[in-house]
Design a protein around this motif. Structure first.
Motif, PDB file in Angstrom:
ATOM      1  N   PRO A   1      -8.627   1.465  14.038  1.00  0.00           N
ATOM      2  CA  PRO A   1      -8.264   1.627  12.630  1.00  0.00           C
ATOM      3  C   PRO A   1      -9.285   0.975  11.698  1.00  0.00           C
ATOM      4  O   PRO A   1      -9.858  -0.069  12.022  1.00  0.00           O
TER       5      PRO A   1
ATOM      6  N   PHE B   1      -9.846  -0.802   8.165  1.00  0.00           N
ATOM      7  CA  PHE B   1      -9.104  -1.527   7.127  1.00  0.00           C
ATOM      8  C   PHE B   1      -9.967  -1.636   5.871  1.00  0.00           C
ATOM      9  O   PHE B   1     -11.079  -2.165   5.920  1.00  0.00           O
TER      10      PHE B   1
ATOM     11  N   PRO C   1      -7.248  -0.375  -0.551  1.00  0.00           N
ATOM     12  CA  PRO C   1      -6.732   0.966  -0.816  1.00  0.00           C
ATOM     13  C   PRO C   1      -6.691   1.395  -2.290  1.00  0.00           C
ATOM     14  O   PRO C   1      -6.611   2.583  -2.578  1.00  0.00           O
TER      15      PRO C   1
ATOM     16  N   GLY D   1      -2.603   8.375   2.941  1.00  0.00           N
ATOM     17  CA  GLY D   1      -3.060   7.243   3.749  1.00  0.00           C
ATOM     18  C   GLY D   1      -3.230   5.986   2.917  1.00  0.00           C
ATOM     19  O   GLY D   1      -2.847   4.887   3.342  1.00  0.00           O
TER      20      GLY D   1
ATOM     21  N   MET E   1      -1.143   2.610   3.432  1.00  0.00           N
ATOM     22  CA  MET E   1      -1.855   1.369   3.738  1.00  0.00           C
ATOM     23  C   MET E   1      -1.514   0.275   2.734  1.00  0.00           C
ATOM     24  O   MET E   1      -1.361  -0.887   3.080  1.00  0.00           O
ATOM     25  N   LYS E   2      -1.365   0.682   1.462  1.00  0.00           N
ATOM     26  CA  LYS E   2      -1.117  -0.306   0.411  1.00  0.00           C
ATOM     27  C   LYS E   2       0.279  -0.891   0.485  1.00  0.00           C
ATOM     28  O   LYS E   2       0.476  -2.107   0.334  1.00  0.00           O
TER      29      LYS E   2
ATOM     30  N   GLN F   1       1.266  -0.823   5.170  1.00  0.00           N
ATOM     31  CA  GLN F   1       0.251  -1.211   6.162  1.00  0.00           C
ATOM     32  C   GLN F   1       0.257  -0.280   7.393  1.00  0.00           C
ATOM     33  O   GLN F   1      -0.008  -0.703   8.524  1.00  0.00           O
TER      34      GLN F   1
ATOM     35  N   TYR G   1      -1.765   2.125   8.893  1.00  0.00           N
ATOM     36  CA  TYR G   1      -3.134   2.629   8.856  1.00  0.00           C
ATOM     37  C   TYR G   1      -3.344   3.888   9.705  1.00  0.00           C
ATOM     38  O   TYR G   1      -4.323   4.597   9.530  1.00  0.00           O
TER      39      TYR G   1
ATOM     40  N   ASP H   1      -3.412   7.934   8.034  1.00  0.00           N
ATOM     41  CA  ASP H   1      -4.635   8.627   7.595  1.00  0.00           C
ATOM     42  C   ASP H   1      -5.222   9.460   8.742  1.00  0.00           C
ATOM     43  O   ASP H   1      -5.649  10.598   8.538  1.00  0.00           O
TER      44      ASP H   1
END
Length: 295
Positions: A106, A108, A111, A162, A166-167, A170, A172, A175
């Motif tokens: 993933p 990171f 975002p 995505g 993620m924001k 979390q 990930y 996406d």
């Protein structure tokens, strides 16, 4: 047969919109440190190139015929459609590889900027899709450009989903999942477009044309003995050509054959949409009389 007039102005607008997206994503990627945004910027730049190819092919196809180019450059749009559909397939394979890789590794990133730039991509690509939607239904070249832009819009939606996941959660892996689904869709439509453009470039008989049905209809015309040595192909999407030998039932004059050929041409246009006919007249000629003969 109604002929749809495909314009190139919408392609120019789409090119400008994609240049805007590319520049914004490069700047955003450098500021946020997002490799995903920079990769998507490269993807959008490749689409700019594809759109330019489509536009150039569209303009070339309108050139008049000459002594050295007796058909003009009408098949240039088929070449562009082939190139663009091939890049769609390659891009789908690449996106699939990236998506699967990111399931295990993933990425990171921050975002916030990704979300806003994905919204920009959705709006700009969505507008481009609307601009080309009508022409895409009438022209293979425009359809290849349209599919590039539609895929970009879907990719931007995936980036937005995505980014939100993620924001706030979390998650990930979302996406990668969205990217993989888009890649599968892209592979299906790209392969179909590639198959269709390849058949046209290779002068295959159009799928909606039945050679035996053509023969049956032409043989109903008085004065016709046998239609044979037949070739039917697309010059481009607007022009369907036929050439054949026509064995006459009687030893007629040129004036009589002209009248006969006019009847044949009218039949072929009205029932099969064939708008360019080239017939070689014969009477008791010793040659193969099969419908299809290897030249």
């Amino acid at each position: 047969m109604h002929k749809h007039n495909v314009g190139g102005k919408n392609l120019i607008l789409s090119i400008l919109l994609n240049i805007l997206i590319t520049v914004a994503q490069v700047v955003g990627g450098l500021i946020s440190g997002s490799l995903a945004l920079l990769s998507d910027a490269l993807h959008n730049f490749s689409d700019v190139v594809s759109l330019v190819i489509s536009y150039v092919a569209h303009k070339l196809s309108r050139r008049k015929a000459s002594n050295t180019q007796t058909f003009g450059l009408k098949r240039s749009e088929l070449v562009a459609a082939f190139v663009n559909s091939l890049t769609l397939v390659v891009l789908a394979i690449y996106l699939s590889y990236e998506a699967i890789t990111r399931f295990y590794q993933p990425v990171f990133i921050q975002p916030g900027l990704v979300i806003w730039l994905s919204v920009l991509g959705i709006v700009a690509n969505g507008l481009s899709v609307l601009l080309l939607q009508k022409d895409a239904g009438h022209n293979l070249n425009m359809k290849s450009a349209y599919l590039h832009l539609l895929t970009d819009m879907l990719a931007s939606v995936a980036v937005l989903v995505g980014g939100l996941m993620m924001k706030y959660f979390q998650l990930y892996w979302v996406d990668s999942l969205m990217t993989l689904l888009i890649a599968i869709y892209l592979l299906i439509v790209g392969a179909g477009l590639l198959k269709r453009s390849t058949k046209m470039l290779m002068l295959f008989t159009p799928e909606h044309i039945d050679i035996k049905e053509i023969v049956r209809e032409v043989h109903k015309i008085p004065g016709v003995n046998k239609l044979h040595h037949i070739h039917v192909w697309h010059l481009n999407e607007e022009e369907l050509h036929l050439e054949a030998h026509l064995d006459c039932s009687e030893d007629i004059t040129m004036t009589q054959f002209t009248a006969l050929s006019i009847k044949v041409e009218g039949l072929l246009y009205e029932k099969f949409g064939i708008n360019h006919v080239n017939i070689q007249p014969e009477f008791h000629r010793e040659d193969p009389k099969d419908f299809i003969v290897q030249d």
